[in-house]
Design a protein around this motif. Structure first.
Motif, PDB file in Angstrom:
ATOM      1  N   LYS A   1       4.364 -53.175 -84.829  1.00 45.52           N
ATOM      2  CA  LYS A   1       4.396 -51.736 -84.583  1.00 45.52           C
ATOM      3  C   LYS A   1       4.459 -50.957 -85.892  1.00 45.52           C
ATOM      4  CE  LYS A   1       6.772 -48.111 -82.072  1.00 45.52           C
ATOM      5  NZ  LYS A   1       5.569 -47.334 -82.026  1.00 45.52           N
ATOM      6  N   TYR A   2       5.257 -51.402 -86.828  1.00 46.41           N
ATOM      7  CA  TYR A   2       5.422 -50.638 -88.054  1.00 46.41           C
ATOM      8  C   TYR A   2       4.476 -51.043 -89.169  1.00 46.41           C
ATOM      9  CZ  TYR A   2       8.886 -48.441 -85.428  1.00 46.41           C
ATOM     10  OH  TYR A   2       9.491 -47.737 -84.425  1.00 46.41           O
ATOM     11  N   ALA A   3       3.735 -52.099 -88.983  1.00 49.21           N
ATOM     12  CA  ALA A   3       2.640 -52.393 -89.906  1.00 49.21           C
ATOM     13  C   ALA A   3       1.441 -51.514 -89.580  1.00 49.21           C
ATOM     14  CB  ALA A   3       2.245 -53.865 -89.822  1.00 49.21           C
ATOM     15  N   THR A   4       1.363 -51.078 -88.317  1.00 50.22           N
ATOM     16  CA  THR A   4       0.233 -50.251 -87.889  1.00 50.22           C
ATOM     17  C   THR A   4       0.609 -48.779 -87.731  1.00 50.22           C
ATOM     18  OG1 THR A   4       0.718 -50.742 -85.572  1.00 50.22           O
ATOM     19  CG2 THR A   4      -0.867 -52.175 -86.704  1.00 50.22           C
ATOM     20  N   ASN A   5       1.890 -48.432 -87.921  1.00 46.45           N
ATOM     21  CA  ASN A   5       2.343 -47.048 -87.778  1.00 46.45           C
ATOM     22  C   ASN A   5       2.699 -46.496 -89.158  1.00 46.45           C
ATOM     23  OD1 ASN A   5       3.475 -44.626 -87.107  1.00 46.45           O
ATOM     24  ND2 ASN A   5       5.147 -45.483 -85.888  1.00 46.45           N
ATOM     25  N   PRO A   6       2.011 -45.471 -89.611  1.00 47.08           N
ATOM     26  CA  PRO A   6       2.276 -44.947 -90.953  1.00 47.08           C
ATOM     27  C   PRO A   6       3.534 -44.071 -91.051  1.00 47.08           C
ATOM     28  CG  PRO A   6       0.524 -43.710 -89.928  1.00 47.08           C
ATOM     29  CD  PRO A   6       0.872 -44.821 -88.986  1.00 47.08           C
ATOM     30  N   ASN A   7       4.159 -43.741 -89.935  1.00 44.83           N
ATOM     31  CA  ASN A   7       5.322 -42.855 -89.952  1.00 44.83           C
ATOM     32  C   ASN A   7       6.612 -43.675 -90.100  1.00 44.83           C
ATOM     33  OD1 ASN A   7       7.163 -40.845 -89.708  1.00 44.83           O
ATOM     34  ND2 ASN A   7       6.611 -40.282 -87.606  1.00 44.83           N
ATOM     35  N   PRO A   8       7.215 -43.704 -91.297  1.00 46.29           N
ATOM     36  CA  PRO A   8       8.412 -44.529 -91.498  1.00 46.29           C
ATOM     37  C   PRO A   8       9.673 -43.962 -90.855  1.00 46.29           C
ATOM     38  CG  PRO A   8       7.863 -43.380 -93.515  1.00 46.29           C
ATOM     39  CD  PRO A   8       6.777 -43.075 -92.526  1.00 46.29           C
ATOM     40  N   ALA A   9       9.685 -42.698 -90.475  1.00 49.17           N
ATOM     41  CA  ALA A   9      10.881 -42.095 -89.897  1.00 49.17           C
ATOM     42  C   ALA A   9      11.223 -42.687 -88.532  1.00 49.17           C
ATOM     43  CB  ALA A   9      10.694 -40.589 -89.783  1.00 49.17           C
ATOM     44  N   ASP A  10      10.228 -43.176 -87.804  1.00 50.03           N
ATOM     45  CA  ASP A  10      10.463 -43.728 -86.465  1.00 50.03           C
ATOM     46  C   ASP A  10      11.069 -45.130 -86.492  1.00 50.03           C
ATOM     47  OD1 ASP A  10       9.419 -41.444 -85.401  1.00 50.03           O
ATOM     48  OD2 ASP A  10       7.409 -42.291 -85.100  1.00 50.03           O
ATOM     49  N   ARG A  11      11.058 -45.779 -87.608  1.00 48.47           N
ATOM     50  CA  ARG A  11      11.475 -47.187 -87.670  1.00 48.47           C
ATOM     51  C   ARG A  11      12.921 -47.411 -87.276  1.00 48.47           C
ATOM     52  NH1 ARG A  11       8.529 -49.053 -93.218  1.00 48.47           N
ATOM     53  NH2 ARG A  11       6.448 -48.582 -92.468  1.00 48.47           N
ATOM     54  N   LEU A  12      13.805 -46.526 -87.647  1.00 40.59           N
ATOM     55  CA  LEU A  12      15.225 -46.740 -87.384  1.00 40.59           C
ATOM     56  C   LEU A  12      15.633 -46.368 -85.968  1.00 40.59           C
ATOM     57  CD1 LEU A  12      16.720 -45.477 -90.742  1.00 40.59           C
ATOM     58  CD2 LEU A  12      16.265 -47.824 -90.042  1.00 40.59           C
ATOM     59  N   LYS A  13      14.842 -45.566 -85.288  1.00 39.71           N
ATOM     60  CA  LYS A  13      15.200 -45.087 -83.959  1.00 39.71           C
ATOM     61  C   LYS A  13      14.614 -45.927 -82.830  1.00 39.71           C
ATOM     62  CE  LYS A  13      15.091 -40.362 -85.648  1.00 39.71           C
ATOM     63  NZ  LYS A  13      14.376 -39.095 -85.557  1.00 39.71           N
ATOM     64  N   HIS A  14      13.601 -46.699 -83.104  1.00 40.85           N
ATOM     65  CA  HIS A  14      12.862 -47.365 -82.030  1.00 40.85           C
ATOM     66  C   HIS A  14      13.621 -48.572 -81.485  1.00 40.85           C
ATOM     67  CE1 HIS A  14       9.382 -49.218 -79.980  1.00 40.85           C
ATOM     68  NE2 HIS A  14       9.058 -47.946 -79.807  1.00 40.85           N
ATOM     69  N   TRP A  15      13.470 -48.834 -80.197  1.00 43.36           N
ATOM     70  CA  TRP A  15      14.159 -49.938 -79.536  1.00 43.36           C
ATOM     71  C   TRP A  15      13.756 -51.302 -80.081  1.00 43.36           C
ATOM     72  CZ3 TRP A  15      11.209 -53.603 -77.215  1.00 43.36           C
ATOM     73  CH2 TRP A  15       9.897 -53.258 -76.906  1.00 43.36           C
ATOM     74  N   SER A  16      12.538 -51.420 -80.595  1.00 41.00           N
ATOM     75  CA  SER A  16      12.079 -52.736 -81.066  1.00 41.00           C
ATOM     76  C   SER A  16      12.868 -53.196 -82.286  1.00 41.00           C
ATOM     77  CB  SER A  16      10.581 -52.704 -81.376  1.00 41.00           C
ATOM     78  OG  SER A  16      10.307 -51.791 -82.423  1.00 41.00           O
ATOM     79  N   ARG A  17      13.344 -52.267 -83.106  1.00 42.76           N
ATOM     80  CA  ARG A  17      14.168 -52.640 -84.250  1.00 42.76           C
ATOM     81  C   ARG A  17      15.503 -53.209 -83.786  1.00 42.76           C
ATOM     82  NH1 ARG A  17      18.012 -49.893 -85.820  1.00 42.76           N
ATOM     83  NH2 ARG A  17      19.127 -50.126 -87.734  1.00 42.76           N
ATOM     84  N   ARG A  18      16.103 -52.555 -82.794  1.00 44.18           N
ATOM     85  CA  ARG A  18      17.389 -53.042 -82.279  1.00 44.18           C
ATOM     86  C   ARG A  18      17.233 -54.402 -81.614  1.00 44.18           C
ATOM     87  NH1 ARG A  18      17.709 -47.416 -81.294  1.00 44.18           N
ATOM     88  NH2 ARG A  18      16.977 -47.649 -79.157  1.00 44.18           N
ATOM     89  N   MET A  19      16.139 -54.599 -80.898  1.00 43.61           N
ATOM     90  CA  MET A  19      15.915 -55.904 -80.258  1.00 43.61           C
ATOM     91  C   MET A  19      15.648 -56.992 -81.293  1.00 43.61           C
ATOM     92  SD  MET A  19      16.548 -55.922 -77.131  1.00 43.61           S
ATOM     93  CE  MET A  19      15.977 -57.566 -76.832  1.00 43.61           C
ATOM     94  N   ASP A  20      14.929 -56.638 -82.355  1.00 48.70           N
ATOM     95  CA  ASP A  20      14.676 -57.610 -83.418  1.00 48.70           C
ATOM     96  C   ASP A  20      15.984 -58.037 -84.062  1.00 48.70           C
ATOM     97  OD1 ASP A  20      13.195 -59.206 -85.239  1.00 48.70           O
ATOM     98  OD2 ASP A  20      13.237 -57.598 -86.710  1.00 48.70           O
ATOM     99  N   HIS A  21      16.842 -57.076 -84.365  1.00 51.44           N
ATOM    100  CA  HIS A  21      18.124 -57.405 -84.990  1.00 51.44           C
ATOM    101  C   HIS A  21      19.024 -58.181 -84.032  1.00 51.44           C
ATOM    102  CE1 HIS A  21      17.866 -54.238 -88.407  1.00 51.44           C
ATOM    103  NE2 HIS A  21      16.809 -55.006 -88.328  1.00 51.44           N
TER     104      HIS A  21
END
Length: 100
Positions: free
Chosen positions: A60-80
């Motif tokens: 998702k974040y390799a294809t999304n140029p907006n870095p601000a969304d990275r910390l809020k998205h559910w996929s980051r929490r699931m990855d961690h």
């Protein structure tokens, strides 16, 4: 592979345990299938649990140029969270199956 290595492997596999079994399962669908030790199964479980979530997050974040969304998205929490679950499995395996 050397012939004596193959013979040694055949001998080890044909040996039975004290209870008469040879370490293989006796399931109807998988007769004679050898089961790996629980520590190996734990490593595989940790990898299987973590990989899908990690793939989703990083794709998702390799294809999304907006870095601000990275910390809020559910996929980051699931990855961690999956990293923590996988770490538990790896710790169990590295400790040779000791939970203490």
């Amino acid at each position: 592979v050397l012939p004596e290595t193959i013979e040694t492997a055949k001998e080890l596999l044909s040996r039975g345990k004290e209870d008469g079994s040879n370490g293989c399962t006796n399931w109807a669908y998988f007769p004679g299938m050898f089961m790996p030790p629980p520590t190996v199964i734990a490593i595989c479980l940790g990898v299987i649990v973590h990989c899908p979530w990690s793939f989703i997050y990083h794709w998702k974040y390799a294809t999304n140029p907006n870095p601000a969304d990275r910390l809020k998205h559910w996929s980051r929490r699931m990855d961690h969270s999956a990293i923590h679950a996988a770490s538990i499995c790896w710790s169990y395996s590295i400790s040779r199956g000791s939970l203490a």
